[in-house]
Design a protein around this motif. Structure first.
Motif, PDB file in Angstrom:
ATOM      1  N   GLU A   1       1.050  -2.963  10.860  1.00 33.41           N
ATOM      2  CA  GLU A   1       1.975  -4.081  10.679  1.00 33.41           C
ATOM      3  C   GLU A   1       1.474  -5.008   9.576  1.00 33.41           C
ATOM      4  OE1 GLU A   1       5.500  -5.782  11.169  1.00 33.41           O
ATOM      5  OE2 GLU A   1       4.799  -4.030  12.306  1.00 33.41           O
ATOM      6  N   ARG A   2       0.178  -5.238   9.530  1.00 28.50           N
ATOM      7  CA  ARG A   2      -0.376  -6.093   8.476  1.00 28.50           C
ATOM      8  C   ARG A   2      -0.181  -5.457   7.107  1.00 28.50           C
ATOM      9  NH1 ARG A   2      -5.011  -6.898   5.500  1.00 28.50           N
ATOM     10  NH2 ARG A   2      -5.513  -9.090   5.053  1.00 28.50           N
ATOM     11  N   GLU A   3      -0.425  -4.158   7.013  1.00 27.88           N
ATOM     12  CA  GLU A   3      -0.284  -3.483   5.722  1.00 27.88           C
ATOM     13  C   GLU A   3       1.158  -3.482   5.229  1.00 27.88           C
ATOM     14  OE1 GLU A   3      -4.010  -0.283   5.898  1.00 27.88           O
ATOM     15  OE2 GLU A   3      -2.101   0.184   6.867  1.00 27.88           O
ATOM     16  N   ARG A   4       2.097  -3.474   6.168  1.00 27.80           N
ATOM     17  CA  ARG A   4       3.504  -3.534   5.761  1.00 27.80           C
ATOM     18  C   ARG A   4       3.830  -4.852   5.065  1.00 27.80           C
ATOM     19  NH1 ARG A   4       4.293  -1.317  11.072  1.00 27.80           N
ATOM     20  NH2 ARG A   4       4.749   0.927  10.966  1.00 27.80           N
ATOM     21  N   GLY A   5       3.029  -5.873   5.335  1.00 26.33           N
ATOM     22  CA  GLY A   5       3.260  -7.165   4.712  1.00 26.33           C
ATOM     23  C   GLY A   5       2.483  -7.369   3.421  1.00 26.33           C
ATOM     24  N   GLN A   6       1.757  -6.328   2.984  1.00 20.81           N
ATOM     25  CA  GLN A   6       0.999  -6.411   1.748  1.00 20.81           C
ATOM     26  C   GLN A   6       1.822  -5.905   0.563  1.00 20.81           C
ATOM     27  OE1 GLN A   6      -2.357  -3.856   2.521  1.00 20.81           O
ATOM     28  NE2 GLN A   6      -3.530  -5.443   3.589  1.00 20.81           N
ATOM     29  N   TRP A   7       1.304  -6.166  -0.628  1.00 22.46           N
ATOM     30  CA  TRP A   7       1.810  -5.481  -1.816  1.00 22.46           C
ATOM     31  C   TRP A   7       1.669  -3.992  -1.572  1.00 22.46           C
ATOM     32  CZ3 TRP A   7      -1.575  -3.869  -6.337  1.00 22.46           C
ATOM     33  CH2 TRP A   7      -0.805  -3.330  -7.367  1.00 22.46           C
ATOM     34  N   TYR A   8       2.674  -3.202  -1.906  1.00 21.94           N
ATOM     35  CA  TYR A   8       2.701  -1.809  -1.480  1.00 21.94           C
ATOM     36  C   TYR A   8       1.437  -1.048  -1.876  1.00 21.94           C
ATOM     37  CZ  TYR A   8       3.845   3.071  -1.023  1.00 21.94           C
ATOM     38  OH  TYR A   8       3.793   4.398  -0.680  1.00 21.94           O
ATOM     39  N   PHE A   9       0.938  -1.248  -3.080  1.00 22.85           N
ATOM     40  CA  PHE A   9      -0.205  -0.465  -3.568  1.00 22.85           C
ATOM     41  C   PHE A   9      -1.541  -0.946  -3.012  1.00 22.85           C
ATOM     42  CE2 PHE A   9       3.110   0.029  -6.764  1.00 22.85           C
ATOM     43  CZ  PHE A   9       3.095   1.395  -6.994  1.00 22.85           C
ATOM     44  N   GLN A  10      -1.532  -2.064  -2.323  1.00 19.15           N
ATOM     45  CA  GLN A  10      -2.781  -2.704  -1.911  1.00 19.15           C
ATOM     46  C   GLN A  10      -3.638  -1.814  -1.012  1.00 19.15           C
ATOM     47  OE1 GLN A  10      -2.173  -6.735  -0.724  1.00 19.15           O
ATOM     48  NE2 GLN A  10      -4.155  -6.932   0.289  1.00 19.15           N
TER      49      GLN A  10
END
Length: 278
Positions: free
Chosen positions: A84-93
């Motif tokens: 869920e946290r990664e979904r809120g990041q810049w996609y390539f992050q």
């Protein structure tokens, strides 16, 4: 074309004879070790992206590439679905943190191109997110290359008939059943959608800085050899002089006596039960 079982249990089309294939594979794997030593000593950074349809042969090729490499130098990045946290990041992050440091090789078993393929086809991203990816990806990759990263991208191309046959074999093989998921099976019904997605992806991301290289993979043996040979030819590595190793003489005994073996919990000798098995 007759099929024969591969080392990992999956049948592959008979093209190259096994002896020819194994001899050339060993030669190429020896060169991969030389490439690894060059990367390590020169402080180079190598990224290899493996993409393609399900059952196109990516995993088997990655296995052969990494088989004899030092896991401290060469590692496989196979990311699970984002948190869920990664979904809120810049996609390539989430992919950036897996990029190599100096002296490392990273093999991406699927990569940021998930957004151009499965996420787009299955509706896991919005059309706007998909279009943003197609615009940003060439810029992202150009940044990697300009920073000195050696980036190689391989698309494994498999025909619909061969893919379906490989899926069928996996449903019957208990050692490979885990490789099938409902999403894999659904890809059979979305063949043309994936084809259109791939074509659009290539239009936007097959650039002069970071070109795609297509590996025809209906014949797995040929695909593996072709991909590894191309990778080796595309990197200007050189032989690295390794220090000579000499085994030291074993020192004389100082009187140490090992404790009795019956004080230890030994693994049962299962192999002995097979001695008379035909």
């Amino acid at each position: 074309m007759i099929d024969t079982p591969d080392h990992d249990g999956e049948a592959i089309a008979m093209g190259l004879k096994r002896a020819v294939y194994e001899r050339e594979l060993l030669r190429l794997q020896t060169e991969l070790v030389k490439l690894q030593e060059w990367v390590r000593t020169e402080g180079a950074r190598l990224v290899v992206v493996f993409e393609g349809r399900d059952a196109a042969g990516k995993g088997g090729t990655i296995k052969r590439v990494s088989e004899h490499l030092n896991p401290r130098v060469a590692r496989v990045a196979a990311l699970p679905k984002p948190t869920e946290r990664e979904r809120g990041q810049w996609y390539f992050q989430r992919y950036v943190e897996h990029l190599p440091a100096a002296g490392e090789i990273v093999l991406f078993d699927r990569s940021w191109y998930n957004r151009a393929g499965v996420e787009h086809v299955m509706g896991f991203c919005t059309p706007a997110e998909h279009q943003r990816f197609l615009r940003q990806c060439p810029v992202f990759e150009r940044m990697l290359v300009e920073d000195g990263i050696l980036l190689r991208k391989y698309w494994f191309s498999v025909s619909d008939a061969v893919q379906e046959e490989r899926f069928r074999r996996r449903t019957e093989d208990p050692l490979r059943r885990w490789k099938l998921s409902p999403m894999d099976l659904e890809s059979l019904t979305r063949w043309e959608a994936y084809s259109r997605a791939k074509d659009e992806m290539l239009v936007h991301t097959d650039t002069q800085d970071c070109p795609w290289y297509v590996v025809e993979s209906d014949d797995k043996r040929s695909a593996r050899l072709n991909m590894i040979a191309h990778l080796l030819s595309s990197v200007p590595y050189e032989d690295v002089a390794l220090p000579s190793l000499v085994l030291p003489p074993r020192p004389p005994s100082t009187g140490y006596v090992r404790p009795p073996k019956d004080l230890q919990k030994a693994v049962p000798d299962h192999a002995a039960t097979l001695a008379d098995t035909p």
